[in-house]
Write a protein that holds these residues in place. Structure first.
Motif, PDB file in Angstrom:
ATOM      1  N   ASN A  61      35.236  48.490  34.191  1.00  0.00           N
ATOM      2  CA  ASN A  61      35.090  47.867  32.869  1.00  0.00           C
ATOM      3  C   ASN A  61      34.745  48.904  31.802  1.00  0.00           C
ATOM      4  OD1 ASN A  61      35.658  45.287  33.763  1.00  0.00           O
ATOM      5  ND2 ASN A  61      33.524  44.675  34.006  1.00  0.00           N
ATOM      6  N   ARG A  62      33.921  49.883  32.168  1.00  0.00           N
ATOM      7  CA  ARG A  62      33.550  50.949  31.229  1.00  0.00           C
ATOM      8  C   ARG A  62      34.775  51.783  30.854  1.00  0.00           C
ATOM      9  NH1 ARG A  62      30.020  51.690  27.637  1.00  0.00           N
ATOM     10  NH2 ARG A  62      28.531  50.713  29.055  1.00  0.00           N
ATOM     11  N   ILE A  63      35.628  52.110  31.827  1.00  0.00           N
ATOM     12  CA  ILE A  63      36.797  52.970  31.582  1.00  0.00           C
ATOM     13  C   ILE A  63      37.843  52.244  30.735  1.00  0.00           C
ATOM     14  CG2 ILE A  63      38.738  54.162  32.688  1.00  0.00           C
ATOM     15  CD1 ILE A  63      36.827  54.802  35.032  1.00  0.00           C
ATOM     16  N   ILE A  64      38.106  50.953  31.049  1.00  0.00           N
ATOM     17  CA  ILE A  64      39.146  50.239  30.297  1.00  0.00           C
ATOM     18  C   ILE A  64      38.623  49.708  28.961  1.00  0.00           C
ATOM     19  CG2 ILE A  64      40.438  49.624  32.371  1.00  0.00           C
ATOM     20  CD1 ILE A  64      39.321  46.824  32.217  1.00  0.00           C
ATOM     21  N   GLY A  65      37.281  49.728  28.788  1.00  0.00           N
ATOM     22  CA  GLY A  65      36.704  49.381  27.489  1.00  0.00           C
ATOM     23  C   GLY A  65      36.552  47.899  27.221  1.00  0.00           C
ATOM     24  N   ARG A  66      36.600  47.076  28.265  1.00  0.00           N
ATOM     25  CA  ARG A  66      36.389  45.635  28.074  1.00  0.00           C
ATOM     26  C   ARG A  66      35.898  45.030  29.379  1.00  0.00           C
ATOM     27  NH1 ARG A  66      41.724  46.768  28.587  1.00  0.00           N
ATOM     28  NH2 ARG A  66      42.900  45.582  30.142  1.00  0.00           N
ATOM     29  N   ARG A  67      35.273  43.850  29.294  1.00  0.00           N
ATOM     30  CA  ARG A  67      34.762  43.180  30.499  1.00  0.00           C
ATOM     31  C   ARG A  67      35.889  42.382  31.156  1.00  0.00           C
ATOM     32  NH1 ARG A  67      28.849  40.740  28.780  1.00  0.00           N
ATOM     33  NH2 ARG A  67      27.824  42.733  28.398  1.00  0.00           N
ATOM     34  N   GLU A  68      36.634  43.057  31.993  1.00  0.00           N
ATOM     35  CA  GLU A  68      37.787  42.416  32.637  1.00  0.00           C
ATOM     36  C   GLU A  68      37.488  42.100  34.100  1.00  0.00           C
ATOM     37  OE1 GLU A  68      41.423  40.794  31.858  1.00  0.00           O
ATOM     38  OE2 GLU A  68      40.615  42.267  30.459  1.00  0.00           O
ATOM     39  N   ASP A 242      50.934  41.441  52.677  1.00  0.00           N
ATOM     40  CA  ASP A 242      49.582  40.921  52.452  1.00  0.00           C
ATOM     41  C   ASP A 242      48.982  41.613  51.235  1.00  0.00           C
ATOM     42  OD1 ASP A 242      49.767  39.230  54.589  1.00  0.00           O
ATOM     43  OD2 ASP A 242      48.816  40.604  56.008  1.00  0.00           O
ATOM     44  N   ARG A 243      49.397  41.140  50.042  1.00  0.00           N
ATOM     45  CA  ARG A 243      48.982  41.778  48.798  1.00  0.00           C
ATOM     46  C   ARG A 243      47.561  41.380  48.404  1.00  0.00           C
ATOM     47  NH1 ARG A 243      46.899  43.750  45.446  1.00  0.00           N
ATOM     48  NH2 ARG A 243      47.597  44.564  43.441  1.00  0.00           N
ATOM     49  N   VAL A 244      47.175  40.124  48.705  1.00  0.00           N
ATOM     50  CA  VAL A 244      45.830  39.653  48.355  1.00  0.00           C
ATOM     51  C   VAL A 244      45.153  39.073  49.590  1.00  0.00           C
ATOM     52  CG1 VAL A 244      46.116  39.212  45.887  1.00  0.00           C
ATOM     53  CG2 VAL A 244      46.907  37.519  47.510  1.00  0.00           C
ATOM     54  N   VAL A 245      43.826  39.032  49.542  1.00  0.00           N
ATOM     55  CA  VAL A 245      43.045  38.527  50.671  1.00  0.00           C
ATOM     56  C   VAL A 245      43.187  37.008  50.755  1.00  0.00           C
ATOM     57  CG1 VAL A 245      40.704  38.253  51.583  1.00  0.00           C
ATOM     58  CG2 VAL A 245      41.396  40.429  50.553  1.00  0.00           C
ATOM     59  N   VAL A 246      43.546  36.515  51.947  1.00  0.00           N
ATOM     60  CA  VAL A 246      43.665  35.072  52.188  1.00  0.00           C
ATOM     61  C   VAL A 246      42.662  34.691  53.263  1.00  0.00           C
ATOM     62  CG1 VAL A 246      45.164  33.235  53.053  1.00  0.00           C
ATOM     63  CG2 VAL A 246      46.098  34.986  51.542  1.00  0.00           C
ATOM     64  N   ASN A 247      41.862  33.660  52.976  1.00  0.00           N
ATOM     65  CA  ASN A 247      40.849  33.216  53.927  1.00  0.00           C
ATOM     66  C   ASN A 247      40.637  31.723  53.763  1.00  0.00           C
ATOM     67  OD1 ASN A 247      37.764  32.916  54.860  1.00  0.00           O
ATOM     68  ND2 ASN A 247      38.586  34.783  55.747  1.00  0.00           N
ATOM     69  N   GLU A 248      40.197  31.063  54.826  1.00  0.00           N
ATOM     70  CA  GLU A 248      39.933  29.618  54.745  1.00  0.00           C
ATOM     71  C   GLU A 248      38.768  29.304  53.808  1.00  0.00           C
ATOM     72  OE1 GLU A 248      39.355  28.137  58.666  1.00  0.00           O
ATOM     73  OE2 GLU A 248      41.422  28.482  59.281  1.00  0.00           O
ATOM     74  N   LEU A 249      37.947  30.298  53.533  1.00  0.00           N
ATOM     75  CA  LEU A 249      36.829  30.127  52.602  1.00  0.00           C
ATOM     76  C   LEU A 249      37.367  29.827  51.203  1.00  0.00           C
ATOM     77  CD1 LEU A 249      33.733  30.637  51.919  1.00  0.00           C
ATOM     78  CD2 LEU A 249      34.421  32.973  51.419  1.00  0.00           C
ATOM     79  N   ALA A 250      36.976  28.682  50.640  1.00  0.00           N
ATOM     80  CA  ALA A 250      37.427  28.320  49.287  1.00  0.00           C
ATOM     81  C   ALA A 250      36.835  29.290  48.271  1.00  0.00           C
ATOM     82  CB  ALA A 250      36.996  26.887  48.956  1.00  0.00           C
ATOM     83  N   GLY A 251      37.653  29.727  47.294  1.00  0.00           N
ATOM     84  CA  GLY A 251      37.175  30.640  46.259  1.00  0.00           C
ATOM     85  C   GLY A 251      37.216  32.091  46.677  1.00  0.00           C
ATOM     86  N   THR A 252      38.174  32.454  47.559  1.00  0.00           N
ATOM     87  CA  THR A 252      38.280  33.851  48.013  1.00  0.00           C
ATOM     88  C   THR A 252      38.658  34.774  46.853  1.00  0.00           C
ATOM     89  OG1 THR A 252      38.954  33.094  50.200  1.00  0.00           O
ATOM     90  CG2 THR A 252      39.449  35.372  49.648  1.00  0.00           C
ATOM     91  N   THR A 253      39.657  34.355  46.044  1.00  0.00           N
ATOM     92  CA  THR A 253      40.116  35.170  44.911  1.00  0.00           C
ATOM     93  C   THR A 253      39.138  35.031  43.749  1.00  0.00           C
ATOM     94  OG1 THR A 253      42.394  34.776  45.581  1.00  0.00           O
ATOM     95  CG2 THR A 253      42.055  35.615  43.361  1.00  0.00           C
ATOM     96  N   ARG A 254      38.819  36.165  43.125  1.00  0.00           N
ATOM     97  CA  ARG A 254      37.927  36.125  41.953  1.00  0.00           C
ATOM     98  C   ARG A 254      38.575  36.760  40.731  1.00  0.00           C
ATOM     99  NH1 ARG A 254      32.582  37.203  45.561  1.00  0.00           N
ATOM    100  NH2 ARG A 254      31.892  35.038  45.687  1.00  0.00           N
ATOM    101  N   ASP A 255      39.128  37.959  40.886  1.00  0.00           N
ATOM    102  CA  ASP A 255      39.819  38.607  39.765  1.00  0.00           C
ATOM    103  C   ASP A 255      41.291  38.215  39.790  1.00  0.00           C
ATOM    104  OD1 ASP A 255      37.796  40.816  38.699  1.00  0.00           O
ATOM    105  OD2 ASP A 255      37.670  40.811  40.884  1.00  0.00           O
ATOM    106  N   PRO A 256      41.911  37.909  38.633  1.00  0.00           N
ATOM    107  CA  PRO A 256      43.357  37.674  38.626  1.00  0.00           C
ATOM    108  C   PRO A 256      44.104  38.923  39.112  1.00  0.00           C
ATOM    109  CG  PRO A 256      42.369  37.005  36.540  1.00  0.00           C
ATOM    110  CD  PRO A 256      41.319  37.763  37.299  1.00  0.00           C
ATOM    111  N   VAL A 257      45.049  38.735  40.041  1.00  0.00           N
ATOM    112  CA  VAL A 257      45.782  39.859  40.627  1.00  0.00           C
ATOM    113  C   VAL A 257      47.230  39.809  40.162  1.00  0.00           C
ATOM    114  CG1 VAL A 257      46.488  40.986  42.766  1.00  0.00           C
ATOM    115  CG2 VAL A 257      44.294  39.805  42.666  1.00  0.00           C
ATOM    116  N   ASP A 258      47.683  40.864  39.469  1.00  0.00           N
ATOM    117  CA  ASP A 258      49.067  40.953  39.004  1.00  0.00           C
ATOM    118  C   ASP A 258      49.914  41.645  40.061  1.00  0.00           C
ATOM    119  OD1 ASP A 258      47.826  40.054  36.803  1.00  0.00           O
ATOM    120  OD2 ASP A 258      48.414  41.659  35.456  1.00  0.00           O
ATOM    121  N   GLU A 259      51.109  41.121  40.284  1.00  0.00           N
ATOM    122  CA  GLU A 259      52.016  41.752  41.239  1.00  0.00           C
ATOM    123  C   GLU A 259      53.452  41.614  40.738  1.00  0.00           C
ATOM    124  OE1 GLU A 259      52.898  43.723  44.977  1.00  0.00           O
ATOM    125  OE2 GLU A 259      51.199  43.586  43.621  1.00  0.00           O
ATOM    126  N   LEU A 260      54.164  42.749  40.627  1.00  0.00           N
ATOM    127  CA  LEU A 260      55.582  42.726  40.260  1.00  0.00           C
ATOM    128  C   LEU A 260      56.389  42.401  41.510  1.00  0.00           C
ATOM    129  CD1 LEU A 260      55.832  45.826  37.894  1.00  0.00           C
ATOM    130  CD2 LEU A 260      55.911  43.415  37.249  1.00  0.00           C
TER     131      LEU A 260
END
Length: 480
Positions: A61-68, A242-260
């Motif tokens: 966040n410090r390097i990109i200059g915003r709270r992302e 397997d680009r993103v973590v998949v788990n039976e635990l609800a709410g595994t993803t937290r940051d939006p993940v962009d993929e082309l």
């Protein structure tokens, strides 16, 4: 400039457009370059790695200059590899935030560690973050061996150095054998300039910064829905890895993940988002900030693919999420996931639920898919393209008014208070989504507006897009 050109510009009026073109000309760009898709030059990649809770996301966040990136004062908040574009001294590069790497872990922690290792493999250089207040641990030394095997240039960041007294502790990190440790406070920004200078020396040369953002490019698709409906599984299936973590635990993803992703002969930018919970204001910490990032990702997207768990009863939360996409003005596709778990009885009840609860979005294309087996994935792209085509549909003013004239003649507005309001004429004010302004002799009731919208869809299509209709009342001028 022709009238057609002015309408295609979107929000810019003629004066703003002229100013924009003048600025572009100063930067050495011509109109043809701006109208094209723009050159997408691959940027050098810097992976930020380290064990959990050393401050990697705070530093990002410090390097990109915003709270992302989502940040919370506990380990294991970041789970996926999340990319951000950053600039330092006119040089652009891609920053990849990774989850905390740990030795000999199981379950979701092992998946997070695997994603961090993939981040190291795909990077041009590595920014290795160590907590200077704790010093080097066995986990840090095991991770260094992994980085050395990858053979990537590495910059050592001694984080949480908030003052002169802590700098002596950072000096002990010379023993790691990675060269000079750069003392930094990611929270306060102390020492980040020297660190970035070292990073620039480690990274290959980047293309120079150009005017604005390249126009065109891949269409942006946001995957949204309740927690645990299969958004990450769908992204992994269309990505073919397997680009993103998949788990039976609800709410595994937290940051939006962009993929082309290459699909149907085109490149798309898919955005996997955190599940939207029932009551956002009651969530706390990382879950609360994850829901805010989801709203932000939806605003940046062009089309929202709303995933619904077809094997469960439609919840109020599903309809609220669809309404959220409609209110944001995005094109909408509804994907009913987990279709492989359906039996005949459940299909019967699902159809009844759709007729009852989703009657307001009958215009949205529907796809029945299974992210687990890959069933009907080939139908996803045509549905997205149909929704985007509807989202960008423009009707000429002459054709619209001919339609409105026939509509008013056949179905006039009901008489209210001895007066009968009439639609005088209308125009399409914009696209993405289509916006119409109707000029009327009096107030048009909500029911009549919905009737006009329904007939617009029957006549012109508008599949997969919300329609905005506003009414301006024009009083009749009295004769002198």
């Amino acid at each position: 400039m022709t009238e057609d050109t002015a309408t295609d510009i979107g929000e810019l009026d003629a004066a703003d457009y002229a100013e924009f073109m003048a600025l572009a000309a100063e930067e050495g760009l011509d109109g043809e370059e701006l109208d094209g898709e723009g050159a997408h030059v691959p940027l050098p990649v810097l992976a930020v790695v380290g064990r959990p809770n050393v401050g990697k996301s705070t530093l990002v966040n410090r390097i990109i200059g915003r709270r992302e990136a989502v940040v919370e004062d506990k380990p294991g908040v970041t789970r996926d590899r999340v990319s951000y574009e950053a600039t330092w001294n006119g040089r652009r590069f891609k920053l990849v935030d990774t989850g905390g790497w740990e030795l000999d872990v199981l379950g979701i922690d092992a998946m997070v560690a695997a994603q961090a290792e993939l981040g190291i493999e795909s990077a041009d250089a590595v920014l290795f973050v160590v907590d200077a207040t704790v010093g080097a641990t066995d986990t840090d030394e095991a991770l260094i061996k992994l980085i050395r095997r990858a053979g990537k240039p590495t910059v050592l960041c001694a984080n949480k150095v908030d003052g002169q007294s802590t700098e002596a502790e950072a000096a002990y990190l010379w023993s790691l054998g990675l060269g000079e440790p750069y003392p930094v406070s990611a929270l306060h920004g102390r020492g980040s300039g020297d660190l970035l200078d070292a990073v620039m020396a480690a990274l290959p040369e980047a293309p120079p910064q150009t005017f604005g953002v390249a126009t065109g490019g891949p269409r942006r698709v946001a995957l949204i829905g309740r927690p645990n409906v299969g958004k990450s599984s769908l992204l992994n299936k269309v990505a073919g890895e397997d680009r993103v973590v998949v788990n039976e635990l609800a709410g595994t993803t937290r940051d939006p993940v962009d993929e082309l992703i290459e699909l149907g002969g085109k490149t798309w930018k898919f955005i996997d988002t955190a599940g939207i919970r029932r009551r956002v204001h009651l969530t706390a910490g990382a879950d609360f900030y994850a829901s805010l990032r989801t709203s932000s990702a939806l605003e940046k997207a062009e089309v929202a693919v709303v995933l619904v768990d077809a094997s469960e009863t439609l919840a109020e939360q599903d309809t609220r999420i669809i309404s959220m996409a409609v209110e944001a003005g995005r094109a909408v596709v509804i994907a009913y996931n987990k279709w492989d778990q359906m039996d005949e009885e459940r299909r019967f009840y699902l159809e009844r639920e759709i007729e009852k609860d989703l009657v307001q979005v009958q215009w949205a294309p529907r796809v029945n898919v299974s992210a687990l087996t890959g069933r009907h994935m080939e139908k996803l792209v045509p549905a997205i393209e149909t929704a985007l085509a509807g989202w960008e549909t423009r009707i000429t003013t002459a054709r619209l008014n001919a339609f409105l004239g026939e509509l008013v003649a056949a179905h006039p507005h009901p008489i209210r208070g001895g007066k009968q309001p009439r639609i005088l004429f209308g125009t399409q004010a914009g696209i993405r989504p289509p916006r119409f302004v109707l000029f009327a002799s009096g107030f048009l009731e909500a029911g009549y507006r919905r009737f006009v919208e329904r007939r617009l869809r029957e006549e012109f299509g508008f599949v997969g897009t919300p329609i905005s209709i506003s009414v301006r009342v024009r009083e009749k001028r009295r004769r002198k």
